[in-house]
Motif scaffolding. Structure first.
Motif, mmCIF file in Angstrom:
data_model
loop_
_atom_site.group_PDB
_atom_site.id
_atom_site.type_symbol
_atom_site.label_atom_id
_atom_site.label_comp_id
_atom_site.label_asym_id
_atom_site.label_seq_id
_atom_site.Cartn_x
_atom_site.Cartn_y
_atom_site.Cartn_z
ATOM 1 N N LEU A 4 0.810 -1.281 0.060
ATOM 2 C CA LEU A 4 0.209 0.242 -0.212
ATOM 3 C C LEU A 4 0.809 1.364 -0.248
ATOM 4 O O LEU A 4 0.366 2.390 -0.074
ATOM 5 C CB LEU A 4 -1.024 -0.235 1.098
ATOM 6 C CG LEU A 4 -1.956 -0.985 1.350
ATOM 7 C CD1 LEU A 4 -2.948 -0.827 2.474
ATOM 8 C CD2 LEU A 4 -2.966 -1.050 -0.059
ATOM 9 N N GLU A 47 -11.403 -2.609 -5.616
ATOM 10 C CA GLU A 47 -11.208 -3.413 -4.158
ATOM 11 C C GLU A 47 -9.679 -4.452 -4.481
ATOM 12 O O GLU A 47 -8.983 -4.389 -3.306
ATOM 13 C CB GLU A 47 -12.351 -4.332 -4.312
ATOM 14 C CG GLU A 47 -12.556 -5.158 -2.980
ATOM 15 C CD GLU A 47 -13.863 -5.850 -2.782
ATOM 16 O OE1 GLU A 47 -13.844 -7.151 -2.837
ATOM 17 O OE2 GLU A 47 -14.779 -5.346 -3.129
ATOM 18 N N TYR A 49 -6.995 -4.046 -5.796
ATOM 19 C CA TYR A 49 -5.704 -2.977 -5.581
ATOM 20 C C TYR A 49 -5.837 -2.058 -4.490
ATOM 21 O O TYR A 49 -4.871 -1.064 -4.578
ATOM 22 C CB TYR A 49 -5.462 -2.404 -6.942
ATOM 23 C CG TYR A 49 -4.867 -3.363 -8.145
ATOM 24 C CD1 TYR A 49 -3.695 -3.952 -8.144
ATOM 25 C CD2 TYR A 49 -6.024 -3.899 -9.087
ATOM 26 C CE1 TYR A 49 -3.551 -4.775 -8.845
ATOM 27 C CE2 TYR A 49 -5.580 -4.889 -10.010
ATOM 28 C CZ TYR A 49 -4.162 -5.479 -9.909
ATOM 29 O OH TYR A 49 -3.663 -6.463 -10.839
ATOM 30 N N GLN A 50 -6.909 -1.912 -3.657
ATOM 31 C CA GLN A 50 -7.172 -1.224 -2.786
ATOM 32 C C GLN A 50 -6.851 0.282 -3.014
ATOM 33 O O GLN A 50 -6.180 0.946 -2.392
ATOM 34 C CB GLN A 50 -6.365 -1.686 -1.421
ATOM 35 C CG GLN A 50 -6.553 -3.008 -0.906
ATOM 36 C CD GLN A 50 -5.976 -3.433 0.212
ATOM 37 O OE1 GLN A 50 -5.371 -2.772 0.902
ATOM 38 N NE2 GLN A 50 -5.972 -4.805 0.572
ATOM 39 N N ASP A 52 -8.685 2.879 -2.829
ATOM 40 C CA ASP A 52 -9.249 3.924 -2.264
ATOM 41 C C ASP A 52 -8.219 4.388 -1.169
ATOM 42 O O ASP A 52 -8.477 5.441 -0.331
ATOM 43 C CB ASP A 52 -10.613 3.542 -1.643
ATOM 44 C CG ASP A 52 -11.660 3.336 -2.466
ATOM 45 O OD1 ASP A 52 -11.681 4.187 -3.238
ATOM 46 O OD2 ASP A 52 -12.583 2.469 -2.169
ATOM 47 N N HIS A 53 -7.116 3.470 -0.845
ATOM 48 C CA HIS A 53 -6.375 3.932 0.194
ATOM 49 C C HIS A 53 -4.802 3.991 -0.399
ATOM 50 O O HIS A 53 -3.967 3.796 0.353
ATOM 51 C CB HIS A 53 -6.361 2.288 1.073
ATOM 52 C CG HIS A 53 -7.722 1.973 1.672
ATOM 53 N ND1 HIS A 53 -8.416 2.855 2.474
ATOM 54 C CD2 HIS A 53 -8.470 0.944 1.199
ATOM 55 C CE1 HIS A 53 -9.680 2.438 2.677
ATOM 56 N NE2 HIS A 53 -9.605 1.459 2.040
ATOM 57 N N ARG A 54 -4.632 4.171 -1.717
ATOM 58 C CA ARG A 54 -3.437 4.453 -2.263
ATOM 59 C C ARG A 54 -3.265 5.730 -3.166
ATOM 60 O O ARG A 54 -4.416 6.140 -3.343
ATOM 61 C CB ARG A 54 -3.109 3.126 -3.116
ATOM 62 C CG ARG A 54 -3.089 1.938 -2.371
ATOM 63 C CD ARG A 54 -2.870 0.716 -3.441
ATOM 64 N NE ARG A 54 -1.593 0.622 -3.858
ATOM 65 C CZ ARG A 54 -1.261 -0.289 -4.674
ATOM 66 N NH1 ARG A 54 -2.033 -1.061 -5.044
ATOM 67 N NH2 ARG A 54 0.343 -0.528 -5.205
#
Length: 116
Positions: A4, A47, A49-50, A52-54
């Protein structure tokens, strides 16, 4: 396992991915959309590769398909940074390496100095 801490660049196709990968000297993951996305596929990518948090960067072609994809991604990833290529080149893959390197550096992505 996902890192992340790494940045994530969204491109359209494999040739775009290979060109960007060649230039980048940074912890970057490059994801291909393979063109315009359906809602389910886009949600899957976000989802998986996440996103929303990167730190997410959008680098797509300056043609109609690319503009449509950029608009779609902007809605789902409002925090993403947009990287633009010169309209004269139209495609990321057709953009000279030095031009693409400058566009990436301007978004704080480290580039192999040989391309600057």
């Amino acid at each position: 396992m996902l890192n992340l801490e790494s940045k994530l660049i969204i491109v359209e196709g494999r040739s775009d991915k290979e060109k960007v990968k060649k230039l980048v000297n940074d912890q970057v993951e490059i994801v291909c959309t393979n063109g315009t996305l359906g809602v389910e596929r886009l949600e899957y990518l976000i989802e998986t590769y996440q996103m929303d948090h990167r730190d997410v960067y959008i680098l797509v072609d300056e043609d109609n398909a690319g503009k449509k994809l950029r608009k779609q991604l902007s809605k789902e990833l409002p925090h993403a940074t947009h990287i633009y290529i010169d309209k004269a080149f139209r495609e990321v893959a057709a953009t000279p390496e030095s031009e693409l390197a400058v566009a990436l550096v301007s978004s704080h992505i480290m580039i192999n100095p040989d391309f600057l």
